[in-house]
Design an enzyme around this catalytic site. Structure first.
Site, short mmCIF file in Angstrom:
data_model
loop_
_atom_site.label_atom_id
_atom_site.label_comp_id
_atom_site.label_asym_id
_atom_site.label_seq_id
_atom_site.Cartn_x
_atom_site.Cartn_y
_atom_site.Cartn_z
CG HIS A 18 -2.19 4.57 5.30
ND1 HIS A 18 -1.92 4.31 3.97
CD2 HIS A 18 -2.70 3.42 5.82
CE1 HIS A 18 -2.25 3.06 3.70
NE2 HIS A 18 -2.72 2.50 4.80
CB CYS A 48 -0.95 0.00 1.18
SG CYS A 48 -2.06 -1.43 1.19
CG HIS A 54 -6.61 1.31 1.03
ND1 HIS A 54 -5.57 1.62 0.17
CD2 HIS A 54 -6.04 0.71 2.11
CE1 HIS A 54 -4.43 1.22 0.72
NE2 HIS A 54 -4.69 0.67 1.89
#
Length: 422
Positions: A309, A169, A346
Site C-alpha cells: 500500500h 482506499c 495515491h
C-alpha cells in the site's frame, strides 16, 4: 470454491501513462508523475501537488454526449475497460449477458462534478437557497457512485452481478476481490473488475489537507512521495482507473484466450479501531494476508514480491511493515516490497486496481517495480523496498495489499500461469 479465476485482459489510465504499455514504461523506469496541480488553482492549499492524468477523452474514443453526462472518473473507467476488453480479445456481444458482471470501485465518486454544479446553482457558493433551474440534467448520474458500475455495464452489455464498491482506499482491491468471488462461486463466467477515481478537486484536497495526510513538499514535487523513507511526510494525491477482465479458467480456455495469471486468493477485514488511525502491530492486515494465502493454498514463503500500500505516511508504512513481517516471518526480509504510489500518487479508491494491474505486469515481465525516492532508511521500516531502480527477479506468486480510511484491510494473491495452470 473449485472454479478458478484468471486474468485475461488489463486496461489502465494512470498519471504518466495511459494504456498498459506506457504505464509499465513509467514504472519500470522509476519515473514520477507528480507536478503542481493544473486542474484548478491550488494556491490556498497546504499541499499543492498531485499526480494528474494527461487525459483527453475525445482522443480515447469518448463522444461529446458521454463526456457531458459522465464525470471524469467514469470516463477513466470507460477507457480502461475498453482497453482491457480489447486486450482480452473478448467479444462482449457473444457472451451471455446474464453471466457477465461489472464490479467497479470508487472512494469519492463524482465529487468534481458535484462541486462544479454547486457553484452553478448557488451563485458561486454564496447562497444556500439554490436555484434548481441551473442544475445540469445529468447531475445525478454524474456524481452518484452507483453510476460507475452501471455505466460500464450498460456500455459493455453486462447484466450479471453489477456492483459499485466503496470501501475507501481499498475499493479497487475489493472490487477485484468481489468479482473473483462472483466467478469462483458460479454467479458469473466473466467480470469487468476494477476501480476509478478523480479526487484532484478543491474539496477533496482540502479534506486531506485538514488532517495533514498529504505531502506539503510543494517546492520539490517529483520527490514528494517517498514511501518507507524516514523523511516521508504524507502521500501525494493521484487519479486514474484500471480494469481487469476476470474469467473462469475453463471459459477462458474454451475461447482460446491468453492468460496473464491466476487470481488465487483474496481477503478483507476491518480493524474496528479508528477512522484514520492504524494499530502499530498490523494485526488486521496480517489477517487479510494470511487468509488470502490460505485461499490460494500458499504459504508466506511462496511470495516472491509484495506490492505495498505504501502511502508515504508515517503510521501507514510502519503498520504495513509490521503486518508483512508478521505474515511472512523471516521470509519478509528476503522478499522485495515496493510502492508504486511513489510514482503515480495515491488515487484513493482507484489505486488498488491500478496496483493489481502493476502486479500482473510484474509477473508478465518478471520485473519488480521500484520505490522511487527511497533514500533514508527508517529503523521501523527495515525490509527491502527496492530503492529507485526496477529489479529483474523470478516471480511466481505476488501479493498486493491495501489499507483504507475506516479500517479496511485487504489482500490479493496472484500466481503466474506456469505455477498453477497445468
Amino acid at each position: 470454491m473449485s472454479r478458478r479465476v484468471v486474468v485475461t485482459g488489463i486496461g489502465v489510465v494512470a498519471p504518466g501513462g495511459i494504456g498498459a504499455a506506457r504505464f509499465w514504461d513509467l514504472l519500470a523506469g522509476g519515473r514520477t508523475a507528480t507536478r503542481r496541480i493544473s486542474l484548478f488553482d491550488p494556491a490556498r492549499l497546504r499541499s499543492q501537488i498531485a499526480a494528474e492524468c494527461d487525459f483527453d477523452p475525445s482522443a480515447h474514443g469518448l463522444d461529446d454526449e458521454t463526456v457531458r453526462r459522465c464525470d471524469r472518473y467514469v470516463q477513466f473507467a470507460l477507457v480502461a475497460t475498453a482497453e482491457a476488453v480489447r486486450d482480452a480479445g473478448l467479444d462482449t456481444t457473444r457472451e451471455d449477458p446474464w453471466r457477465m458482471g461489472a464490479v467497479l470501485g470508487t472512494a469519492v465518486g463524482g465529487t468534481t462534478r458535484l462541486e462544479h454544479d454547486y457553484v452553478l446553482v448557488s451563485e458561486g457558493g454564496s447562497r444556500w437557497d439554490v436555484d434548481h433551474r441551473r442544475a445540469e440534467p445529468h447531475l445525478h448520474r454524474a456524481f452518484a457512485p452507483s453510476t460507475l458500475a452501471s455505466t460500464v455495464a450498460e456500455t459493455f452489455g453486462a447484466q450479471g452481478p453489477v456492483q459499485t464498491v466503496s470501501t475507501g482506499c481499498t475499493s479497487g482491491l475489493d472490487a477485484v476481490g468481489y468479482a473473483y468471488h462472483a466467478i469462483a462461486e458460479g454467479r458469473a463466467d466473466v467480470c469487468l473488475a476494477g476501480a476509478s477515481d478523480s479526487p484532484i478537486s478543491p474539496i477533496t484536497m482540502a479534506c486531506f489537507d485538514a488532517i495533514k495526510a498529504t505531502s506539503p513538499s510543494n517546492d520539490d514535487p517529483e520527490h514528494a512521495s517517498r514511501p518507507f523513507d524516514a523523511r516521508r511526510n504524507g502521500f501525494v494525491m493521484g487519479e486514474g482507473g484500471a480494469v481487469l477482465v476476470l474469467e473462469e479458467l475453463e471459459h477462458a480456455r474454451a475461447r482460446g484466450a491468453d492468460v496473464y495469471c491466476e487470481l488465487a486468493g483474496y481477503a478483507t477485514f476491518g480493524n474496528a479501531h479508528h477512522m484514520t488511525g492504524l494499530t502499530r502491530e498490523g494485526l488486521e492486515m496480517a489477517r487479510a494476508i494470511d487468509t488470502a494465502l490460505d485461499m490460494a493454498r500458499l504459504d508466506g514463503t511462496d511470495i516472491d514480491y509484495v506490492n505495498a500500500h505504501g502511502s508515504g505516511t508515517q503510521q501507514n508504512d510502519r503498520h504495513e511493515t509490521a503486518a508483512v513481517k508478521r505474515s511472512l516471518g523471516e521470509h519478509a526480509y528476503r522478499t522485495p516490497m515496493s510502492s508504486i504510489k511513489s510514482m503515480v500518487g495515491h488515487s484513493l479508491g482507484a489505486i488498488g486496481s491500478i496496483e493489481v494491474v502493476a502486479c500482473v505486469l510484474a509477473l508478465a515481465h518478471q520485473v519488480v517495480p521500484p520505490t522511487a525516492n527511497y533514500e533514508t532508511p527508517d529503523p521501523e521500516c527495515d525490509l527491502d523496498y527496492v530503492p529507485r531502480e526496477a529489479r529483474e527477479r523470478e516471480l511466481r506468486s505476488v501479493l498486493s495489499v491495501g489499507s483504507g480510511f475506516g479500517g479496511f484491510q485487504s489482500a490479493v494473491v496472484l500466481t503466474g500461469p506456469e505455477r498453477r495452470l497445468r
